[in-house]
Design a protein around this motif. Structure first.
Motif, PDB file in Angstrom:
ATOM      1  N   ASP A 191       0.828  -1.215   0.000  1.00  0.00           N
ATOM      2  CA  ASP A 191       0.000   0.000   0.000  1.00  0.00           C
ATOM      3  C   ASP A 191       0.860   1.261   0.000  1.00  0.00           C
ATOM      4  OD1 ASP A 191      -2.500  -1.169  -0.107  1.00  0.00           O
ATOM      5  OD2 ASP A 191      -2.803  -1.164   2.063  1.00  0.00           O
ATOM      6  N   GLN A 192       1.948   1.248   0.753  1.00  0.00           N
ATOM      7  CA  GLN A 192       2.770   2.448   0.844  1.00  0.00           C
ATOM      8  C   GLN A 192       3.494   2.734  -0.473  1.00  0.00           C
ATOM      9  OE1 GLN A 192       2.698   4.651   3.388  1.00  0.00           O
ATOM     10  NE2 GLN A 192       3.821   5.922   1.917  1.00  0.00           N
ATOM     11  N   ARG A 193       3.929   1.694  -1.160  1.00  0.00           N
ATOM     12  CA  ARG A 193       4.549   1.906  -2.478  1.00  0.00           C
ATOM     13  C   ARG A 193       3.551   2.535  -3.441  1.00  0.00           C
ATOM     14  NH1 ARG A 193       6.886  -2.995  -0.878  1.00  0.00           N
ATOM     15  NH2 ARG A 193       5.298  -4.245  -1.959  1.00  0.00           N
ATOM     16  N   ASN A 194       2.308   2.076  -3.375  1.00  0.00           N
ATOM     17  CA  ASN A 194       1.273   2.678  -4.219  1.00  0.00           C
ATOM     18  C   ASN A 194       1.005   4.123  -3.809  1.00  0.00           C
ATOM     19  OD1 ASN A 194       1.077   0.137  -5.360  1.00  0.00           O
ATOM     20  ND2 ASN A 194      -0.666  -0.469  -4.094  1.00  0.00           N
ATOM     21  N   ALA A 195       0.991   4.374  -2.502  1.00  0.00           N
ATOM     22  CA  ALA A 195       0.745   5.732  -1.996  1.00  0.00           C
ATOM     23  C   ALA A 195       1.820   6.694  -2.477  1.00  0.00           C
ATOM     24  CB  ALA A 195       0.690   5.720  -0.473  1.00  0.00           C
ATOM     25  N   ASP A 196       3.059   6.245  -2.509  1.00  0.00           N
ATOM     26  CA  ASP A 196       4.148   7.114  -2.968  1.00  0.00           C
ATOM     27  C   ASP A 196       3.966   7.480  -4.438  1.00  0.00           C
ATOM     28  OD1 ASP A 196       5.282   6.959  -0.457  1.00  0.00           O
ATOM     29  OD2 ASP A 196       6.715   5.392  -1.005  1.00  0.00           O
ATOM     30  N   LEU A 197       3.535   6.516  -5.247  1.00  0.00           N
ATOM     31  CA  LEU A 197       3.289   6.784  -6.667  1.00  0.00           C
ATOM     32  C   LEU A 197       2.142   7.777  -6.829  1.00  0.00           C
ATOM     33  CD1 LEU A 197       3.146   4.112  -9.476  1.00  0.00           C
ATOM     34  CD2 LEU A 197       1.453   5.927  -9.370  1.00  0.00           C
ATOM     35  N   ILE A 198       1.083   7.576  -6.061  1.00  0.00           N
ATOM     36  CA  ILE A 198      -0.096   8.446  -6.153  1.00  0.00           C
ATOM     37  C   ILE A 198       0.233   9.864  -5.702  1.00  0.00           C
ATOM     38  CG2 ILE A 198      -2.427   8.801  -5.240  1.00  0.00           C
ATOM     39  CD1 ILE A 198      -2.377   5.600  -4.923  1.00  0.00           C
ATOM     40  N   ALA A 199       1.050   9.993  -4.654  1.00  0.00           N
ATOM     41  CA  ALA A 199       1.421  11.317  -4.150  1.00  0.00           C
ATOM     42  C   ALA A 199       2.130  12.146  -5.214  1.00  0.00           C
ATOM     43  CB  ALA A 199       2.299  11.175  -2.918  1.00  0.00           C
ATOM     44  N   ALA A 200       2.824  11.481  -6.116  1.00  0.00           N
ATOM     45  CA  ALA A 200       3.529  12.203  -7.178  1.00  0.00           C
ATOM     46  C   ALA A 200       2.577  12.835  -8.183  1.00  0.00           C
ATOM     47  CB  ALA A 200       4.490  11.259  -7.895  1.00  0.00           C
ATOM     48  N   THR A 201       1.287  12.423  -8.168  1.00  0.00           N
ATOM     49  CA  THR A 201       0.303  12.988  -9.099  1.00  0.00           C
ATOM     50  C   THR A 201      -0.503  14.126  -8.471  1.00  0.00           C
ATOM     51  OG1 THR A 201      -1.558  11.511  -8.493  1.00  0.00           O
ATOM     52  CG2 THR A 201       0.062  10.669 -10.089  1.00  0.00           C
ATOM     53  N   ARG A 202      -0.257  14.409  -7.213  1.00  0.00           N
ATOM     54  CA  ARG A 202      -1.068  15.361  -6.448  1.00  0.00           C
ATOM     55  C   ARG A 202      -1.229  16.710  -7.126  1.00  0.00           C
ATOM     56  NH1 ARG A 202       0.149  19.544  -3.030  1.00  0.00           N
ATOM     57  NH2 ARG A 202      -1.087  19.805  -1.103  1.00  0.00           N
ATOM     58  N   ASP A 203      -0.149  17.252  -7.677  1.00  0.00           N
ATOM     59  CA  ASP A 203      -0.191  18.610  -8.211  1.00  0.00           C
ATOM     60  C   ASP A 203      -1.020  18.728  -9.484  1.00  0.00           C
ATOM     61  OD1 ASP A 203       1.383  19.385  -6.114  1.00  0.00           O
ATOM     62  OD2 ASP A 203       3.249  19.490  -7.264  1.00  0.00           O
ATOM     63  N   ALA A 204      -1.419  17.610 -10.071  1.00  0.00           N
ATOM     64  CA  ALA A 204      -2.244  17.653 -11.277  1.00  0.00           C
ATOM     65  C   ALA A 204      -3.734  17.749 -10.954  1.00  0.00           C
ATOM     66  CB  ALA A 204      -1.987  16.419 -12.136  1.00  0.00           C
ATOM     67  N   ALA A 205      -4.095  17.705  -9.672  1.00  0.00           N
ATOM     68  CA  ALA A 205      -5.503  17.744  -9.277  1.00  0.00           C
ATOM     69  C   ALA A 205      -6.083  19.148  -9.438  1.00  0.00           C
ATOM     70  CB  ALA A 205      -5.660  17.289  -7.834  1.00  0.00           C
ATOM     71  N   ASP A 206      -7.391  19.205  -9.661  1.00  0.00           N
ATOM     72  CA  ASP A 206      -8.085  20.494  -9.723  1.00  0.00           C
ATOM     73  C   ASP A 206      -8.297  21.076  -8.325  1.00  0.00           C
ATOM     74  OD1 ASP A 206      -8.885  20.691 -12.683  1.00  0.00           O
ATOM     75  OD2 ASP A 206      -9.602  18.698 -12.135  1.00  0.00           O
ATOM     76  N   LEU A 207      -8.356  20.194  -7.337  1.00  0.00           N
ATOM     77  CA  LEU A 207      -8.553  20.621  -5.949  1.00  0.00           C
ATOM     78  C   LEU A 207      -7.828  19.635  -5.054  1.00  0.00           C
ATOM     79  CD1 LEU A 207     -10.126  22.446  -3.873  1.00  0.00           C
ATOM     80  CD2 LEU A 207     -11.914  20.684  -3.916  1.00  0.00           C
ATOM     81  N   VAL A 208      -7.005  20.142  -4.144  1.00  0.00           N
ATOM     82  CA  VAL A 208      -6.366  19.321  -3.124  1.00  0.00           C
ATOM     83  C   VAL A 208      -7.034  19.677  -1.802  1.00  0.00           C
ATOM     84  CG1 VAL A 208      -4.229  18.739  -1.934  1.00  0.00           C
ATOM     85  CG2 VAL A 208      -4.189  19.224  -4.397  1.00  0.00           C
ATOM     86  N   VAL A 209      -7.618  18.680  -1.154  1.00  0.00           N
ATOM     87  CA  VAL A 209      -8.450  18.976  -0.005  1.00  0.00           C
ATOM     88  C   VAL A 209      -8.144  18.072   1.164  1.00  0.00           C
ATOM     89  CG1 VAL A 209     -10.303  17.484  -0.898  1.00  0.00           C
ATOM     90  CG2 VAL A 209     -10.853  19.251   0.749  1.00  0.00           C
ATOM     91  N   GLU A 210      -8.162  18.647   2.339  1.00  0.00           N
ATOM     92  CA  GLU A 210      -8.182  17.872   3.573  1.00  0.00           C
ATOM     93  C   GLU A 210      -9.651  17.906   4.038  1.00  0.00           C
ATOM     94  OE1 GLU A 210      -6.454  17.823   8.154  1.00  0.00           O
ATOM     95  OE2 GLU A 210      -5.552  19.160   6.660  1.00  0.00           O
ATOM     96  N   TRP A 211     -10.290  16.762   3.952  1.00  0.00           N
ATOM     97  CA  TRP A 211     -11.730  16.673   4.230  1.00  0.00           C
ATOM     98  C   TRP A 211     -11.960  16.618   5.733  1.00  0.00           C
ATOM     99  CZ3 TRP A 211     -14.667  11.479   3.835  1.00  0.00           C
ATOM    100  CH2 TRP A 211     -16.031  11.691   4.067  1.00  0.00           C
ATOM    101  N   VAL A 212     -12.750  17.556   6.236  1.00  0.00           N
ATOM    102  CA  VAL A 212     -13.051  17.623   7.669  1.00  0.00           C
ATOM    103  C   VAL A 212     -14.560  17.568   7.892  1.00  0.00           C
ATOM    104  CG1 VAL A 212     -10.969  18.869   8.249  1.00  0.00           C
ATOM    105  CG2 VAL A 212     -13.016  20.151   7.632  1.00  0.00           C
TER     106      VAL A 212
END
Length: 212
Positions: A191-212
């Motif tokens: 899971d963590q290896r996948n998370a690291d790959l996904i984190a590299a795509t973060r800046d391409a999002a239209d919205l980065v959100v911490e859901w509260v």
């Protein structure tokens, strides 16, 4: 950006209203690392909108089956980017985005955690103006993932502090049958290896959100 469920529902409602006004269907993507809360948020958005306004279609319905993964020698990496039918997912998103009111339903597969397998035609997309799709690799730049992304109105990236995300992952794996030690190893390994790959795509999002 910290946003509440109500604030996110309001944003989703705007996307749905624009699609309805255009006589089309809009696809909203929800992505983020394993355990960030993607499926929970997708369900909360659909529940928060007016009845019939939205339906959820998960990317996980395109998991390759355990039988195929074993044949490929990749069952121990289930959830990695190459263990999905990305071309099938892209084709589905294209069909959904091209729907018009009154068109025949589009049937999407879904993933059943109780059996750890995808099943065909688990979800029907009818005349909902908003289709919410959630999954790990919506912003990936390889394979057919960009084709799927090109048919989405927006993609939101959900963040969660790693300690809480890992706690949730371990609890989920354990709840669905893994011994606690195996659940912790999977969450911190595959899971963590996948998370690291996904984190590299973060800046391409239209919205980065911490859901509260």
């Amino acid at each position: 950006m910290r946003l509440t469920t109500a604030e996110l529902v309001e944003r989703a409602a705007d996307i749905a209203a624009e699609a309805r006004g255009a006589g089309a269907a809009a696809v909203l993507g929800i992505t983020g690392p394993p355990g960030a809360g993607k499926s929970t948020l997708a369900a909360a958005l659909a529940d928060g909108l007016a009845p019939g306004a939205a339906v959820v279609v998960g990317m996980d319905g395109f998991h390759l089956s355990d039988q195929v993964l074993k044949a490929h020698g990749s069952r121990d990496r289930k959830g990695a980017i190459d263990t999905f039918d990305d071309a099938g997912y892209a084709a589905l998103i294209d069909r959904i985005a091209g729907r018009r009111p009154g068109s025949p339903p589009v049937y999407a597969p879904e993933f059943r955690r109780a059996i750890e397998e995808p099943i065909a035609a688990g979800t029907a997309v009818t005349d909902e103006p908003l289709v919410i799709t959630e999954g790990n690799y919506l912003l990936a730049t390889t394979g057919a993932w960009p084709a799927a992304r090109s048919r989405m109105a927006q993609v939101w990236y959900i963040e969660l502090p790693d300690a809480e995300r890992l706690r949730r992952l371990v609890a989920r794996h354990h709840a669905f049958g893994k011994p606690l030690s195996d659940a912790e190893a999977w969450a911190r390994g595959s899971d963590q290896r996948n998370a690291d790959l996904i984190a590299a795509t973060r800046d391409a999002a239209d919205l980065v959100v911490e859901w509260v």
